[in-house]
Write a protein that holds these residues in place. Structure first.
Motif, PDB file in Angstrom:
ATOM      1  N   THR A 413       0.837  -1.210   0.000  1.00  0.00           N
ATOM      2  CA  THR A 413       0.000   0.000   0.000  1.00  0.00           C
ATOM      3  C   THR A 413       0.861   1.245   0.000  1.00  0.00           C
ATOM      4  OG1 THR A 413      -0.085   0.192   2.395  1.00  0.00           O
ATOM      5  CG2 THR A 413      -1.729  -1.220   1.372  1.00  0.00           C
ATOM      6  N   GLU A 414       0.199   2.375  -0.277  1.00  0.00           N
ATOM      7  CA  GLU A 414       0.921   3.645  -0.324  1.00  0.00           C
ATOM      8  C   GLU A 414       0.204   4.645   0.579  1.00  0.00           C
ATOM      9  OE1 GLU A 414       0.761   7.706  -1.874  1.00  0.00           O
ATOM     10  OE2 GLU A 414      -0.622   6.246  -2.730  1.00  0.00           O
ATOM     11  N   ILE A 480      -1.118  -5.477  -5.021  1.00  0.00           N
ATOM     12  CA  ILE A 480      -0.853  -4.039  -5.084  1.00  0.00           C
ATOM     13  C   ILE A 480      -2.163  -3.318  -4.775  1.00  0.00           C
ATOM     14  CG2 ILE A 480      -0.116  -2.123  -6.559  1.00  0.00           C
ATOM     15  CD1 ILE A 480       1.516  -4.211  -8.188  1.00  0.00           C
ATOM     16  N   ALA A 481      -2.166  -2.545  -3.683  1.00  0.00           N
ATOM     17  CA  ALA A 481      -3.393  -1.857  -3.246  1.00  0.00           C
ATOM     18  C   ALA A 481      -3.143  -0.350  -3.278  1.00  0.00           C
ATOM     19  CB  ALA A 481      -3.775  -2.319  -1.838  1.00  0.00           C
ATOM     20  N   LEU A 515      -5.564  -5.063  -6.273  1.00  0.00           N
ATOM     21  CA  LEU A 515      -6.774  -5.096  -5.446  1.00  0.00           C
ATOM     22  C   LEU A 515      -7.836  -4.192  -6.066  1.00  0.00           C
ATOM     23  CD1 LEU A 515      -8.212  -5.868  -2.719  1.00  0.00           C
ATOM     24  CD2 LEU A 515      -7.302  -3.731  -1.808  1.00  0.00           C
ATOM     25  N   GLN A 516      -9.012  -4.756  -6.274  1.00  0.00           N
ATOM     26  CA  GLN A 516     -10.145  -3.930  -6.705  1.00  0.00           C
ATOM     27  C   GLN A 516     -10.813  -3.389  -5.455  1.00  0.00           C
ATOM     28  OE1 GLN A 516     -13.225  -5.161  -9.414  1.00  0.00           O
ATOM     29  NE2 GLN A 516     -11.873  -6.647 -10.374  1.00  0.00           N
ATOM     30  N   THR A 517     -11.017  -2.093  -5.407  1.00  0.00           N
ATOM     31  CA  THR A 517     -11.786  -1.531  -4.291  1.00  0.00           C
ATOM     32  C   THR A 517     -12.988  -0.805  -4.888  1.00  0.00           C
ATOM     33  OG1 THR A 517     -10.291   0.357  -4.332  1.00  0.00           O
ATOM     34  CG2 THR A 517      -9.937  -1.279  -2.609  1.00  0.00           C
ATOM     35  N   ILE A 568     -11.542  -6.958   1.791  1.00  0.00           N
ATOM     36  CA  ILE A 568     -10.344  -7.809   1.802  1.00  0.00           C
ATOM     37  C   ILE A 568     -10.595  -9.125   2.546  1.00  0.00           C
ATOM     38  CG2 ILE A 568      -8.715  -5.887   1.552  1.00  0.00           C
ATOM     39  CD1 ILE A 568      -8.136  -6.125   4.564  1.00  0.00           C
ATOM     40  N   GLY A 569     -11.896  -9.427   2.740  1.00  0.00           N
ATOM     41  CA  GLY A 569     -12.257 -10.687   3.399  1.00  0.00           C
ATOM     42  C   GLY A 569     -12.713 -11.712   2.372  1.00  0.00           C
TER      43      GLY A 569
END
Length: 621
Positions: A413-414, A480-481, A515-517, A568-569
């Motif tokens: 993460t960033e 990659i988030a 990661l799709q959010t 993320i579950g």
């Protein structure tokens, strides 16, 4: 004081076969997943059915297998001998039933425990098996492993063989979707291991004449080969070997009895050891093993009598014996390479010279790096004691005995707020977080030296434990988030460049994801719906009308930890990073990170336009 509960006969429960499989699916097919990873259960289901058809081909029955995957329905049809008609129901619904217990019929088969198709049956909402032989046909239909229909035709003009149709149960495999790329990779491996076999997949033909040589050609661009592929075959062994000009790490494709052993095992250890020994003996030099194997791209396939695997999904060979009166796996592989590879090198001195040049180059680079490596390790040691970059988890990919090791994930993460949200809402057993300080360095065109000189890259390499090879990789999923804005896209691209440049096999073996959010949250007083696309947003507004509240998430940091746990579950949505089979890694890097060519400008403009349209559309609402 603890209250003792009675332990009586009533506590002893005997599960029937399908109940046990449905209650503990991981024991039979590894992890469940939604199809975004090549080792997800839905692909294991296809493999289990396909293995039976492959075994028929190996026995000389049926040269073509037809597969179709449309939406969620899978159909596998072979032209083998067909299941004995009186046993059609038993073979797919009674444990420890199958033809492979009779070793005369299936000498070096993959599916030896009679579990495969039973697991597919139990884990499918719909399952149908049909067998035709001697002009007669029998069929049986099941739902969740329960028999619902049986048919028997005394007279049929259908060709002999077996046809299996199934639909994985959505109650077990949540939000799943088959990705053709993963199915294609599996089918290609089957034809490489069975030259002469034709597999038709959704109308497309897969066929190989040259076995593992074709496999390597598929996986490494010809312009990147240091020398032509060395292809050696014996009765129970086949190997293909070359070195890459640009890749730093070792890359192996290993198989036992036609099964892709993605985690290697005794045969791969023997191959790596025998390769080094043979090359040292040929040159009469005690080269460092890592210099001999650096940049190697190779494949090894062996056939073993009654193999012992370390799990039901057969990804790692545990056998030390070849069986059938042959020596141990280690001795067999060593003797084969000692004779065949040595002969090849004597007959092809040009190739031998190129291998030696590659070894000497690796030796020079290793010595150049040794000083900086030592410094970097000391720095990393200090940093890991004081720095908070990595919040680790308890279970890692190497923990073979843990059921959930396949779920081990590292989120990259960033920014503090996004890292904080993920850290607070993650599963501390299986999910770790690595925080970036901002935009990572653009490593395009740089040498491996930069991985040690750049603190962030060095710490990331240490967190993943991939300095020497990816064999000891600590997380199955590297995710990659980053935000779905221009800065987030740039960070994503810089990280993919780092992995492509120095650790491409992580991508090749399906470990890297985005990661799709959700882009929007649509809610009323009764219900909240998270939307990942414009269409999902429209559907949610329609469902929750008249006037739901709509929120657009502009960055990960805006999403609270309480909400983040939903993404993320169990319902995590991941996009796998895949290599374009028509482009070499060098060409890919050049396209994305090289000078601004017109084609790259057009690509960026088209993709940014989609993002900007989405933002503008949401702002209007």
């Amino acid at each position: 004081m603890a209250v003792q509960s009675n332990y009586t006969e009533d506590n002893i429960r005997s599960l029937d076969w399908k109940e046990h499989i449905r209650m503990r699916p991981g024991m039979y097919i590894g992890k469940l997943g939604d199809g975004s990873s090549p080792d997800d259960g839905i692909y294991i289901l296809i493999k289990e059915v396909l293995d039976n058809s492959i075994d028929e081909y190996v026995m000389g029955a049926g040269k073509t297998i037809e597969i179709s995957v449309h939406s969620n329905k899978v159909i596998v049809r072979d032209y083998g001998r067909g299941i004995p008609l009186g046993k059609v129901v038993d073979v797919v619904s009674k444990m420890n039933t199958g033809g492979k217990y009779d070793s005369r019929a299936f000498k070096k088969s993959v599916g030896l425990n009679g579990v495969g198709t039973k697991a597919v049956n139990a884990l499918s909402s719909y399952f149908r098996v049909e067998s035709t032989r001697d002009g007669k046909s029998a069929a049986a239909e099941f739902e969740m492993g329960n028999l619902v229909d049986e048919e028997l035709l005394d007279d049929t003009s259908r060709r002999k063989g077996t046809k299996v149709t199934f639909v994985p149960d959505e109650g077990i495999f949540k939000h799943y979707k088959f990705r053709n790329e993963y199915v294609e990779r599996m089918l290609k491996n089957y034809v490489y291991l069975n030259p002469g076999l034709t597999i038709m997949f959704n109308g497309e033909k897969y066929y190989s004449e040259n076995g593992l040589k074709d496999l390597l050609q598929e996986n490494i661009n010809e312009s990147d080969m240091a020398y032509p592929i060395i292809h050696l075959k014996g009765e129970d062994i086949e190997v293909a070997i070359t070195h890459s000009k640009t890749q730093y790490s070792e890359e192996y494709h290993s198989f036992v009895n036609g099964q892709n052993t993605t985690q290697g095992g005794t045969h791969l250890l023997a191959f790596r050891e025998a390769l080094v020994k043979t090359i040292r003996d040929y040159f009469g030099k005690n080269y460092d093993a890592s210099d001999v194997r650096k940049s190697i791209v190779s494949a090894v396939s062996i056939k073993v009598m009654e193999p012992v695997f370390e799990s039901q999904t057969k990804t790692k060979l545990g056998s030390t014996e070849m069986g059938g009166g042959l020596p141990t796996v280690r001795t067999y592989v060593n003797d084969f390479l000692k004779t065949q590879l040595d002969n090849y090198l004597h007959k092809n001195p040009d190739t031998a010279e190129k291998i030696q040049r590659k070894i000497l180059q690796a030796e020079r680079e290793r010595k150049e790096l040794s000083g900086i490596r030592k410094l970097a390790k000391e720095r990393a040691k200090k940093a890991s004691l004081h720095n908070k970059k990595l919040r680790d988890c308890r279970v890692h990919f190497g923990d073979l005995k843990k059921d959930n090791r396949l779920e081990s994930t590292l989120f990259i993460t960033e920014g503090d707020s996004a890292s904080g949200s993920i850290t607070k809402s993650r599963n501390v057993n299986t999910q770790a977080v690595f925080s970036l300080r901002g935009k990572p360095l653009n490593s395009y065109g740089m040498s491996k030296k930069i991985v040690y000189e750049n603190e962030e890259f060095n710490l990331l390499q240490a967190a993943l434990n991939i300095e020497e090879s990816i064999e000891d990789l600590r997380y199955n999923n590297i995710v990659i988030a980053t935000d779905a804005d221009v800065d987030g896209m740039h960070i994503r691209l810089l990280l993919i460049t780092f992995f492509l440049q120095f650790f491409p096999e992580l991508i090749k073996e399906g470990h890297l994801y985005i990661l799709q959010t959700p882009l929007f949250r649509v809610r009323n007083k009764k219900e909240t719906i998270y939307c990942y696309s414009e269409q999902e947003r429209k559907d949610a507004i329609e469902k929750l009308k008249p006037k739901p509240e709509i929120t657009r998430f502009k960055g990960l940091g805006e999403i609270s930890p309480d909400e983040f746990k939903h993404f993320i579950g169990d319902n995590i949505r991941l996009d796998p990073v895949m290599l374009d089979k028509d482009m070499s890694i060098e060409e890919l890097l050049q396209f994305y990170m090289g000078k601004n060519t017109p084609s790259r400008q057009e690509f960026i403009i088209n993709n940014l336009k989609v993002e900007l349209d989405l933002v503008e559309d949401s702002n209007e609402n």
